[in-house]
Design an enzyme around this catalytic site. Structure first.
Site, PDB file in Angstrom:
ATOM      1  N   GLY A  15      18.047 -10.648  24.006  1.00 54.77           N
ATOM      2  CA  GLY A  15      18.931  -9.886  23.111  1.00 54.77           C
ATOM      3  C   GLY A  15      19.405  -8.583  23.726  1.00 54.77           C
ATOM      4  N   ALA A  16      18.497  -7.808  24.311  1.00 52.80           N
ATOM      5  CA  ALA A  16      18.889  -6.510  24.887  1.00 52.80           C
ATOM      6  C   ALA A  16      19.832  -6.734  26.069  1.00 52.80           C
ATOM      7  CB  ALA A  16      17.646  -5.747  25.339  1.00 52.80           C
ATOM      8  N   TYR A  70      10.703   1.336  26.051  1.00 50.75           N
ATOM      9  CA  TYR A  70      10.486   2.754  25.708  1.00 50.75           C
ATOM     10  C   TYR A  70       9.032   3.056  25.383  1.00 50.75           C
ATOM     11  CZ  TYR A  70      10.533   1.160  20.881  1.00 50.75           C
ATOM     12  OH  TYR A  70      10.237   0.510  19.715  1.00 50.75           O
ATOM     13  N   LYS A 121      16.833 -10.770  17.320  1.00 49.42           N
ATOM     14  CA  LYS A 121      18.207 -10.260  17.364  1.00 49.42           C
ATOM     15  C   LYS A 121      19.244 -11.369  17.177  1.00 49.42           C
ATOM     16  CE  LYS A 121      17.186  -6.096  19.824  1.00 49.42           C
ATOM     17  NZ  LYS A 121      17.337  -5.230  20.957  1.00 49.42           N
ATOM     18  N   ASP A 173      22.709  -1.135  20.409  1.00 47.38           N
ATOM     19  CA  ASP A 173      22.168  -1.067  21.782  1.00 47.38           C
ATOM     20  C   ASP A 173      23.285  -0.845  22.810  1.00 47.38           C
ATOM     21  OD1 ASP A 173      19.588  -1.551  20.942  1.00 47.38           O
ATOM     22  OD2 ASP A 173      19.651  -3.696  21.350  1.00 47.38           O
ATOM     23  N   ARG A 228       0.834  -1.203   0.000  1.00 51.36           N
ATOM     24  CA  ARG A 228       0.000   0.000   0.000  1.00 51.36           C
ATOM     25  C   ARG A 228       0.871   1.256   0.000  1.00 51.36           C
ATOM     26  NH1 ARG A 228      -5.213  -1.390   0.884  1.00 51.36           N
ATOM     27  NH2 ARG A 228      -5.662  -3.431   1.782  1.00 51.36           N
ATOM     28  N   GLN A 275      21.874   3.932  13.972  1.00 50.11           N
ATOM     29  CA  GLN A 275      21.410   3.227  12.767  1.00 50.11           C
ATOM     30  C   GLN A 275      21.229   4.210  11.611  1.00 50.11           C
ATOM     31  OE1 GLN A 275      17.772   1.456  14.381  1.00 50.11           O
ATOM     32  NE2 GLN A 275      18.864  -0.462  14.770  1.00 50.11           N
ATOM     33  N   ASN A 323      16.920 -13.848  35.672  1.00 49.55           N
ATOM     34  CA  ASN A 323      16.042 -14.128  34.540  1.00 49.55           C
ATOM     35  C   ASN A 323      15.018 -15.193  34.887  1.00 49.55           C
ATOM     36  OD1 ASN A 323      15.315 -13.680  31.791  1.00 49.55           O
ATOM     37  ND2 ASN A 323      16.191 -15.683  31.276  1.00 49.55           N
TER      38      ASN A 323
HETATM   39  P1  NAP Z   1      14.054 -10.995  24.042  1.00 54.54           P
HETATM   40  O1  NAP Z   1      15.344 -11.372  23.428  1.00 54.54           O
HETATM   41  O2  NAP Z   1      12.820 -11.640  23.568  1.00 54.54           O
HETATM   42  O3  NAP Z   1      14.190 -11.230  25.635  1.00 54.54           O
HETATM   43  C1  NAP Z   1      13.080 -11.044  26.463  1.00 54.54           C
HETATM   44  C2  NAP Z   1      13.491 -11.233  27.916  1.00 54.54           C
HETATM   45  O4  NAP Z   1      12.354 -10.949  28.714  1.00 54.54           O
HETATM   46  C3  NAP Z   1      13.921 -12.652  28.255  1.00 54.54           C
HETATM   47  O5  NAP Z   1      14.924 -12.607  29.215  1.00 54.54           O
HETATM   48  C4  NAP Z   1      12.648 -13.269  28.841  1.00 54.54           C
HETATM   49  O6  NAP Z   1      12.884 -14.303  29.770  1.00 54.54           O
HETATM   50  C5  NAP Z   1      12.077 -12.075  29.548  1.00 54.54           C
HETATM   51  N1  NAP Z   1      10.637 -12.193  29.734  1.00 54.54           N
HETATM   52  C6  NAP Z   1       9.698 -12.145  28.749  1.00 54.54           C
HETATM   53  N2  NAP Z   1       8.471 -12.274  29.296  1.00 54.54           N
HETATM   54  C7  NAP Z   1       8.648 -12.424  30.637  1.00 54.54           C
HETATM   55  C8  NAP Z   1       7.768 -12.601  31.727  1.00 54.54           C
HETATM   56  N3  NAP Z   1       6.447 -12.656  31.519  1.00 54.54           N
HETATM   57  N4  NAP Z   1       8.287 -12.692  32.962  1.00 54.54           N
HETATM   58  C9  NAP Z   1       9.605 -12.630  33.154  1.00 54.54           C
HETATM   59  N5  NAP Z   1      10.504 -12.477  32.166  1.00 54.54           N
HETATM   60  C10 NAP Z   1      10.030 -12.372  30.910  1.00 54.54           C
HETATM   61  O7  NAP Z   1      13.813  -9.408  23.919  1.00 54.54           O
HETATM   62  P2  NAP Z   1      14.896  -8.235  23.823  1.00 54.54           P
HETATM   63  O8  NAP Z   1      15.195  -7.939  22.406  1.00 54.54           O
HETATM   64  O9  NAP Z   1      16.007  -8.550  24.743  1.00 54.54           O
HETATM   65  O10 NAP Z   1      14.054  -6.994  24.387  1.00 54.54           O
HETATM   66  C11 NAP Z   1      13.705  -6.914  25.758  1.00 54.54           C
HETATM   67  C12 NAP Z   1      13.203  -5.524  26.109  1.00 54.54           C
HETATM   68  O11 NAP Z   1      14.198  -4.559  25.866  1.00 54.54           O
HETATM   69  C13 NAP Z   1      12.007  -5.089  25.281  1.00 54.54           C
HETATM   70  O12 NAP Z   1      11.045  -4.527  26.115  1.00 54.54           O
HETATM   71  C14 NAP Z   1      12.552  -4.039  24.356  1.00 54.54           C
HETATM   72  O13 NAP Z   1      11.584  -3.045  24.015  1.00 54.54           O
HETATM   73  C15 NAP Z   1      13.650  -3.449  25.191  1.00 54.54           C
HETATM   74  N6  NAP Z   1      14.669  -2.811  24.338  1.00 54.54           N
HETATM   75  C16 NAP Z   1      14.750  -1.456  24.350  1.00 54.54           C
HETATM   76  C17 NAP Z   1      15.699  -0.821  23.592  1.00 54.54           C
HETATM   77  C18 NAP Z   1      15.796   0.665  23.621  1.00 54.54           C
HETATM   78  O14 NAP Z   1      16.444   1.242  22.751  1.00 54.54           O
HETATM   79  N7  NAP Z   1      15.234   1.317  24.599  1.00 54.54           N
HETATM   80  C19 NAP Z   1      16.559  -1.555  22.787  1.00 54.54           C
HETATM   81  C20 NAP Z   1      16.454  -2.942  22.819  1.00 54.54           C
HETATM   82  C21 NAP Z   1      15.500  -3.561  23.583  1.00 54.54           C
HETATM   83  P3  NAP Z   1      13.114 -15.834  29.296  1.00 54.54           P
HETATM   84  O15 NAP Z   1      14.572 -15.949  28.952  1.00 54.54           O
HETATM   85  O16 NAP Z   1      12.731 -16.610  30.490  1.00 54.54           O
HETATM   86  O17 NAP Z   1      12.220 -16.059  28.127  1.00 54.54           O
END
Ligand code: NAP
Length: 511
Positions: free
Chosen positions: A375-376, A458, A303, A344, A190, A490, A395
């Site tokens: 990943g973060a 964020y 990631k 990051d 679109r 980026q 974790n």
């Molecule tokens: P990810 O790789 O999917 O990792 C998610 C993490 O959260 C894992 O450690 C997971 O635990 C945990 N988790 C998910 N649901 C949960 C729950 N219900 N209870 C307890 N732990 C839980 O994601 P990611 O890329 O690292 O991103 C994580 C956060 O960082 C996001 O909110 C993202 O928006 C934020 N972030 C922000 C920026 C920024 O520029 N501000 C940049 C990057 C990321 P398990 O290992 O047990 O699954």
């Protein structure tokens, strides 16, 4: 010129004219008057076309192709005929190929209205389940029909890859064409209709008033997705993740392109979590040169997939990203080679140091509790251990915390045992739409209380965790401070222009 066409479901002449007037005000070029449920008052149809503030497409869509009309063909023909009897004619009349092919009588009657000098005939086909198996035969049949001025095919996209076929068909067609993918995965078809010289794209006047799933609003097309600036050379970027409803990256980067005059557009690109989806979709987009797909921000849960993909495609990966084991940025260089990095790491360090008014060297010795091991967290653990902090990882899945701790000479501990002067949330707990959740429900009972709480989330900018921390007297740092910094890095990598930080901040202000 590809026309923004406001899709308007006609319930009354007054309502349709009011919607058309607003569409014109918002910047639409055409209106599609959907008279599916407005076939009884024939003189009103004539009046409506005559008084439309914009040139119009008149459509009476049958239920079999996603419309509301389920009457007999005589009624439909009478309605379409009355669209064309006034002093002002519709620019186009749209009829389904299937109906057109069914009856000679219908064809004869339709030809009283279109094609004529002032009214073109659009033949169309729609499939709300997916790509029809006979899509190409249908397109060929429309192309071969001498009375068909415009070919239209719309189908429900099952993945982002469907958009590429829409672009191929637009490129291959020798007649004016409309090729659209419906649903969330179809947004690129679109927005990029203009890049591939489609006759038109459809847009809704207001959210939730669209006539097909996945239609953006006129305002989104014009303001968020830079419609006026798009041309055949526009470079395409996007955020790859799942889910993406929370992502502010399109607003950030498109504002950056606006502010710098860079010829780019940035789209949400949802790819389901499995690596095979990531590989097939990103690979197909990269392997379609006319798209000019030049880069992506990569977020949850891809990631680590990006890094794996980079290895398989022989991309250049910077050494730090390799060590972190997760990447958030894909860039396609001018020569076509791929570069993968992680913005990051530096963004998190700068967000914390700037907020506390300290240098990176002054981080040494600080005790940091990191929540999460995804990943973060990988980038943040790498960053803070490298700068001499004592990092403990907590974790939900303890084995992941332990593995990460082992890799970066950190400690792992249960979630119930959070201690540290600085707490950094790297889980997605509390992220939109689950804004009432917090990864630390007992924050106020921590002993000692953390002096600094940084939430990488964020959206929202102030999470429940940050509100609780503020109430407990801690210094708080929002994920927004990290977000615009990682986006700026980026942007500079992709465009080789300084990131317009003021425009980024404005784009992120709550509207
Ligand atoms: P990810 O790789 O999917 O990792 C998610 C993490 O959260 C894992 O450690 C997971 O635990 C945990 N988790 C998910 N649901 C949960 C729950 N219900 N209870 C307890 N732990 C839980 O994601 P990611 O890329 O690292 O991103 C994580 C956060 O960082 C996001 O909110 C993202 O928006 C934020 N972030 C922000 C920026 C920024 O520029 N501000 C940049 C990057 C990321 P398990 O290992 O047990 O699954």
């Amino acid at each position: 010129m590809t026309a923004i066409t406001a899709a308007i479901t006609v319930r009354s002449v007054e309502q349709a004219l009011a919607d058309a007037a607003r569409a014109a005000e918002f910047g639409a070029d055409l209106v599609e008057l959907r008279i599916d449920s407005f076939t009884d008052d024939l003189p009103a149809i004539t009046r409506l076309v005559e008084r439309s503030p914009l040139p119009c497409v008149v459509t009476c869509r049958h239920v079999s192709e996603g419309g509301e009309f389920d009457g007999d063909e005589q009624t439909r023909i009478a309605a379409l005929e009355h669209a064309g009897v006034g002093a002002r004619k519709p620019a186009y009349v749209d009829l389904e190929l299937a109906a057109y092919q069914t009856s000679a009588n219908l064809r004869q009657k339709v030809h009283l209205v279109a094609p004529r000098n002032d009214t073109g005939l659009i033949l169309s086909t729609h499939d709300f389940r997916g790509r029809p198996a006979d899509l190409l035969q249908k397109v060929e049949a429309m192309a071969a029909e001498p009375n068909c001025r415009v070919i239209k095919a719309a189908w429900f996209a099952r993945s982002l890859r469907d958009n590429l076929e829409a672009f191929e068909l637009l490129r291959a067609s020798y007649k004016p064409s409309i090729m659209l993918c419906m649903g969330e995965f179809g947004l690129p078809s679109r927005v990029l209709a203009k890049k591939f010289s489609a006759l038109l794209t459809y847009a809704a006047v207001d959210p939730h008033t669209g006539t097909a799933p996945g239609q953006p609003t006129i305002a989104q097309l014009k303001k968020l997705y830079r419609w006026d600036a798009i041309n055949s050379d526009t470079q395409v970027f996007g955020v790859v993740g799942d889910p993406l409803a929370h992502s502010l990256s399109p607003a950030l980067h498109n504002a950056g392109f606006d502010a710098t005059g860079y010829n780019g557009v940035y789209l949400p690109l949802r790819i389901p979590p499995e690596y095979e989806h990531f590989k097939a979709t990103v690979g197909a987009w990269l392997d379609f040169p006319p798209l000019h797909f030049r880069g992506a921000s990569v977020t949850i849960p891809h990631k680590e997939n990006l890094l794996r993909f980079a290895h398989e495609r022989g991309a250049e990966i910077d050494a730090l990203t390799e060590k972190i084991g997760a990447a958030n940025t894909l860039a396609v260089r001018d020569v076509g080679s791929l570069y993968v990095t992680n913005t990051d790491y530096a963004a998190a360090l700068d967000a914390v140091c700037d907020s506390l008014g300290i240098t990176r060297a002054q981080l040494r010795g600080k005790r940091i509790a990191v929540l999460g091991a995804g990943g973060a967290a990988r980038a943040i653990v790498a960053a803070f251990t490298h700068h001499g902090c004592a990092v403990t990882i907590h974790n939900r899945t303890p084995a992941k915390a332990q593995a990460l701790a082992d890799q970066f000479a950190a400690q792992a501990a249960p979630l119930e045992k959070v201690r540290g002067e600085v707490v950094i949330n790297c889980t997605s707990v509390g992220m939109h739409p689950n804004v009432d959740e917090t990864p630390l429900p007992d924050l106020a009972r921590l002993d000692p209380l953390p002096g600094v709480v940084f939430d990488t989330i964020y959206n929202p900018a102030e999470t429940r965790l940050l509100r609780d921390a503020k109430a407990a007297g801690a210094h708080t740092i929002s994920g927004m401070d990290m977000f615009y910094r990682q986006g700026a890095a980026q942007f500079e990598l992709w465009t080789r222009l300084p990131a317009p930080l003021a425009a980024f901040r404005r784009a992120l202000e709550p509207k």
